[in-house]
Enzyme design. Structure first.
Site, PDB file in Angstrom:
ATOM      1  N   LYS A 169       0.967  -1.332   0.182  1.00 22.29           N
ATOM      2  CA  LYS A 169      -0.026  -0.024   0.049  1.00 22.29           C
ATOM      3  C   LYS A 169       0.750   1.302   0.192  1.00 22.29           C
ATOM      4  CE  LYS A 169      -1.492   1.601   4.042  1.00 22.29           C
ATOM      5  NZ  LYS A 169      -1.013   2.930   4.541  1.00 22.29           N
ATOM      6  N   ASN A 170       1.931   1.108   0.801  1.00 16.97           N
ATOM      7  CA  ASN A 170       2.678   2.727   1.093  1.00 16.97           C
ATOM      8  C   ASN A 170       3.626   2.830   0.033  1.00 16.97           C
ATOM      9  OD1 ASN A 170       1.194   2.803   3.278  1.00 16.97           O
ATOM     10  ND2 ASN A 170       2.780   2.508   4.840  1.00 16.97           N
ATOM     11  N   CYS A 174      -3.951  12.782  14.314  1.00 17.61           N
ATOM     12  CA  CYS A 174      -4.107  11.444  14.070  1.00 17.61           C
ATOM     13  C   CYS A 174      -4.171  10.462  14.893  1.00 17.61           C
ATOM     14  CB  CYS A 174      -3.102  11.102  13.048  1.00 17.61           C
ATOM     15  SG  CYS A 174      -2.809   9.345  12.581  1.00 17.61           S
ATOM     16  N   ARG A 210       1.597  14.120  13.903  1.00 17.03           N
ATOM     17  CA  ARG A 210       2.074  13.863  12.392  1.00 17.03           C
ATOM     18  C   ARG A 210       1.905  15.147  11.585  1.00 17.03           C
ATOM     19  NH1 ARG A 210      -0.460   8.468  10.270  1.00 17.03           N
ATOM     20  NH2 ARG A 210       1.246   8.645   8.831  1.00 17.03           N
ATOM     21  N   ASP A 236       5.356   0.165  11.950  1.00 15.82           N
ATOM     22  CA  ASP A 236       4.048  -0.500  11.416  1.00 15.82           C
ATOM     23  C   ASP A 236       4.162  -2.076  11.848  1.00 15.82           C
ATOM     24  OD1 ASP A 236       3.548   1.784  10.426  1.00 15.82           O
ATOM     25  OD2 ASP A 236       3.844   1.369   8.264  1.00 15.82           O
ATOM     26  N   ARG A 238      -8.256  -0.489   5.074  1.00 14.69           N
ATOM     27  CA  ARG A 238      -7.222   0.320   4.610  1.00 14.69           C
ATOM     28  C   ARG A 238      -6.240  -0.096   3.869  1.00 14.69           C
ATOM     29  NH1 ARG A 238      -6.564   5.799   7.805  1.00 14.69           N
ATOM     30  NH2 ARG A 238      -5.147   6.072   5.983  1.00 14.69           N
TER      31      ARG A 238
HETATM   32  N1  EPU Z   1       7.339  14.307  10.985  1.00 21.73           N
HETATM   33  C1  EPU Z   1       7.593  15.795  11.150  1.00 21.73           C
HETATM   34  N2  EPU Z   1       7.294  16.410  10.244  1.00 21.73           N
HETATM   35  C2  EPU Z   1       6.970  16.273   8.802  1.00 21.73           C
HETATM   36  C3  EPU Z   1       6.835  14.792   8.608  1.00 21.73           C
HETATM   37  C4  EPU Z   1       7.046  13.915   9.557  1.00 21.73           C
HETATM   38  O1  EPU Z   1       7.854  15.928  12.389  1.00 21.73           O
HETATM   39  O2  EPU Z   1       6.959  16.999   7.931  1.00 21.73           O
HETATM   40  C5  EPU Z   1       7.534  13.310  11.886  1.00 21.73           C
HETATM   41  C6  EPU Z   1       6.056  12.463  12.390  1.00 21.73           C
HETATM   42  O3  EPU Z   1       5.414  13.264  13.076  1.00 21.73           O
HETATM   43  C7  EPU Z   1       6.741  11.186  12.725  1.00 21.73           C
HETATM   44  C8  EPU Z   1       8.197  10.919  11.902  1.00 21.73           C
HETATM   45  O4  EPU Z   1       8.289  12.385  11.281  1.00 21.73           O
HETATM   46  O5  EPU Z   1       6.854  11.414  14.135  1.00 21.73           O
HETATM   47  C9  EPU Z   1       7.947  10.134  10.917  1.00 21.73           C
HETATM   48  O6  EPU Z   1       6.869  10.441  10.027  1.00 21.73           O
HETATM   49  P1  EPU Z   1       6.854  10.030   8.385  1.00 21.73           P
HETATM   50  O7  EPU Z   1       6.622  11.330   7.807  1.00 21.73           O
HETATM   51  O8  EPU Z   1       8.173   9.059   7.989  1.00 21.73           O
HETATM   52  O9  EPU Z   1       5.446   9.031   8.274  1.00 21.73           O
HETATM   53  P2  EPU Z   1       4.628   9.219   7.076  1.00 21.73           P
HETATM   54  O10 EPU Z   1       5.444   9.504   5.833  1.00 21.73           O
HETATM   55  O11 EPU Z   1       3.415   9.983   7.323  1.00 21.73           O
HETATM   56  C10 EPU Z   1       4.777   6.567   6.470  1.00 21.73           C
HETATM   57  C11 EPU Z   1       3.660   5.614   6.334  1.00 21.73           C
HETATM   58  C12 EPU Z   1       3.298   5.209   7.621  1.00 21.73           C
HETATM   59  C13 EPU Z   1       4.273   4.746   8.678  1.00 21.73           C
HETATM   60  C14 EPU Z   1       5.455   5.904   8.560  1.00 21.73           C
HETATM   61  C15 EPU Z   1       6.743   5.440   9.345  1.00 21.73           C
HETATM   62  C16 EPU Z   1       3.016   6.163   4.231  1.00 21.73           C
HETATM   63  C17 EPU Z   1       1.723   6.356   3.266  1.00 21.73           C
HETATM   64  N3  EPU Z   1       2.659   5.882   5.497  1.00 21.73           N
HETATM   65  O12 EPU Z   1       3.971   7.695   7.007  1.00 21.73           O
HETATM   66  O13 EPU Z   1       2.234   4.004   7.489  1.00 21.73           O
HETATM   67  O14 EPU Z   1       4.141   4.382   9.617  1.00 21.73           O
HETATM   68  O15 EPU Z   1       5.869   6.203   7.313  1.00 21.73           O
HETATM   69  O16 EPU Z   1       7.264   4.383   8.662  1.00 21.73           O
HETATM   70  O17 EPU Z   1       3.910   5.810   3.400  1.00 21.73           O
HETATM   71  C18 EPU Z   1       0.580   2.648   8.070  1.00 21.73           C
HETATM   72  O18 EPU Z   1       0.566   2.105   6.861  1.00 21.73           O
HETATM   73  O19 EPU Z   1      -0.293   2.020   8.846  1.00 21.73           O
HETATM   74  C19 EPU Z   1       1.185   3.827   8.233  1.00 21.73           C
HETATM   75  C20 EPU Z   1       1.013   4.522   9.367  1.00 21.73           C
END
Ligand code: EPU
Length: 419
Positions: free
Chosen positions: A11-12, A109, A114, A304, A396
């Site tokens: 998915k991701n 969230c 996030r 995850d 999802r």
């Molecule tokens: N963060 C910031 N600022 C930003 C972006 C992120 O502070 O602008 C922080 C977040 O709050 C968090 C950390 O950085 O504490 C890591 O977040 P990241 O941005 O890596 O997460 P994401 O890209 O929103 C993806 C996956 C998630 C997975 C995380 C971590 C997708 C669509 N989602 O989320 O997947 O948990 O990386 O590996 O790729 C899931 O599939 O259940 C899921 C939540």
């Protein structure tokens, strides 16, 4: 659990691949797309933007074809973004190709705050102007310019968004402290097939040389390492003998190492250096040993898989400390597990699980996608019947999980589609 179970596409990896199609007016064809709710949500978002996509069923997953000839409306509305935060992945491609995007801010969230500040800061560095009104962010640019950007927190979708934006920028962009997840690498493979010039995806430094246009491409999405990991835990927790097919063990190194420490035997079928195994055979006895785990960015143990691992630890002998370093509120499942008889104490980002405790089936509630997977696993290990509410969370990101697990011996029925 006994038999064979097939892993779907990730998915991701599929979500950013769908938004990458916005970078070209030519046709992008994607295979091995999982049949999960988040993909339908992303297709609705593309439709809102005026971009049609068509789906065909294939032997493994769906084939989706997208041709983003024009943009009718640069808006990702609140109604869709609140359902799925990954909607923010349209931001980079829209600004890069069309010079404008208006995306609802996602808000809080279930698993943490996030924010998307780094996506926005990076786009600003690439030359976009960013403003906010009425809960939306407006990004505009008259051509992006290559830049150097350091992520002060590693972000998966942040890296993906900026990598996509930089493919059409003027000059070279260097992303430092970038996410190394296999999903980032898969996106880079697709973008490269579309004509992008990218080096270093999968390392902390990604260099992108912008090109004036991208073209169509065809790409098959990598297997879902988290779905595969969930099946491995399902086998481990039931003392099963399960073959997990169509997975990539290289993406599961941290999970496999931890399962082996715990006492689960995993055989990589026919593995050799030039042909890494695509199949894992997991055999588990009843003697699981507790081990601590700390979630980390890839290649560390994935956040995850934290909820699923916690459920496993309720069935292992001894105490384990589970430390969640990525999200600040990702222990909602612990309270539900306690209701089933687990001995877990949560203190901030740390949970201590004392095992093994018998679990007894109960009426429980899913709070997010991976938490709901951990509750299904708890239900497999529990004595008696477990009734899980709010299973829409699981749909999802898991394709027909009840059918896949039923095929290997679980007794699961879906009582209603949405609750
Ligand atoms: N963060 C910031 N600022 C930003 C972006 C992120 O502070 O602008 C922080 C977040 O709050 C968090 C950390 O950085 O504490 C890591 O977040 P990241 O941005 O890596 O997460 P994401 O890209 O929103 C993806 C996956 C998630 C997975 C995380 C971590 C997708 C669509 N989602 O989320 O997947 O948990 O990386 O590996 O790729 C899931 O599939 O259940 C899921 C939540």
């Amino acid at each position: 659990m006994e038999g064979r179970v097939v892993v779907s596409g990730a998915k991701n990896a599929a979500l950013p691949a769908l938004t990458a199609a916005l970078l070209t007016e030519e046709r992008v064809v994607l295979h091995n797309i999982p049949r999960v709710r988040d993909i339908s949500t992303m297709r609705s978002l593309l439709e809102d933007l005026g971009v049609d996509s068509s789906v065909t069923h294939e032997a493994h997953g769906n084939r989706i074809e997208i041709e983003a000839r024009q943009l009718l409306n640069p808006v990702a509305p609140y109604e869709l973004v609140k359902q799925m935060r990954a909607s923010v992945l349209v931001l980079g491609p829209l600004v890069a190709r069309f010079g404008q995007a208006r995306v609802s801010l996602p808000g809080g969230c279930a698993i943490g705050v996030r924010p998307v500040n780094l996506h926005l800061k990076g786009l600003e560095k690439l030359g976009a102007s960013i403003s906010f009104d009425h809960g939306y962010v407006d990004a505009r640019a008259n051509g992006l310019r290559g830049t150097k950007f350091y992520f002060d927190t590693i972000s998966v979708t942040g890296t993906e968004n900026l990598m996509m934006a930089a493919t059409l920028a003027d000059g070279v962009t260097v992303l430092e402290n970038a996410a190394r997840e296999p999903e980032v690498q898969d996106l880079a493979h697709l973008l490269t097939k579309m004509g992008a010039e990218i080096e270093g995806a999968g390392t902390p430094e990604v260099r992108i040389r912008g090109v004036s246009r991208l073209h169509g491409a065809e790409h098959s999405i990598i297997p879902d390492r988290i779905e595969a990991g969930t099946f491995l835990v399902a086998a481990a927790i039931t003392g099963g003998d399960l073959v997990v097919e169509r997975c990539n063990p290289e993406h599961l190194t941290a999970v496999l190492a931890k399962l082996e420490e715990v006492g689960v035997q995993v055989v990589r079928d026919g593995a050799n250096a030039s042909n890494p195994a695509r199949t894992l055979n997991v055999k588990a006895g009843r003697n699981l040993r507790a081990h601590d785990v700390t979630t980390l960015e890839y290649p560390g143990f994935p956040t995850d898989m934290q909820a699923q691992y916690m459920t496993l630890m309720t069935q292992a002998e001894g105490s384990s400390v589970i430390t969640e370093t990525i999200f600040e509120n990702r222990f909602m499942h612990a309270l539900e597990l306690v209701r089933m008889g687990a001995d877990i104490t949560v203190n901030g980002r740390r949970a201590v699980v004392r095992g093994a405790t018998g679990l007894s089936g109960a009426k429980i509630q899913a709070s997010d996608l991976r938490a709901s997977a951990s509750l299904v696993l708890a239900g497999l290990a529990a004595e008696g019947q477990t009734l899980i509410d709010r299973v829409y969370h699981i749909d999802r990101g898991y394709e027909r999980i009840e059918e896949k697990l039923t095929q290997v011996g679980a007794k699961i029925i879906r009582i209603s589609e949405s609750d």
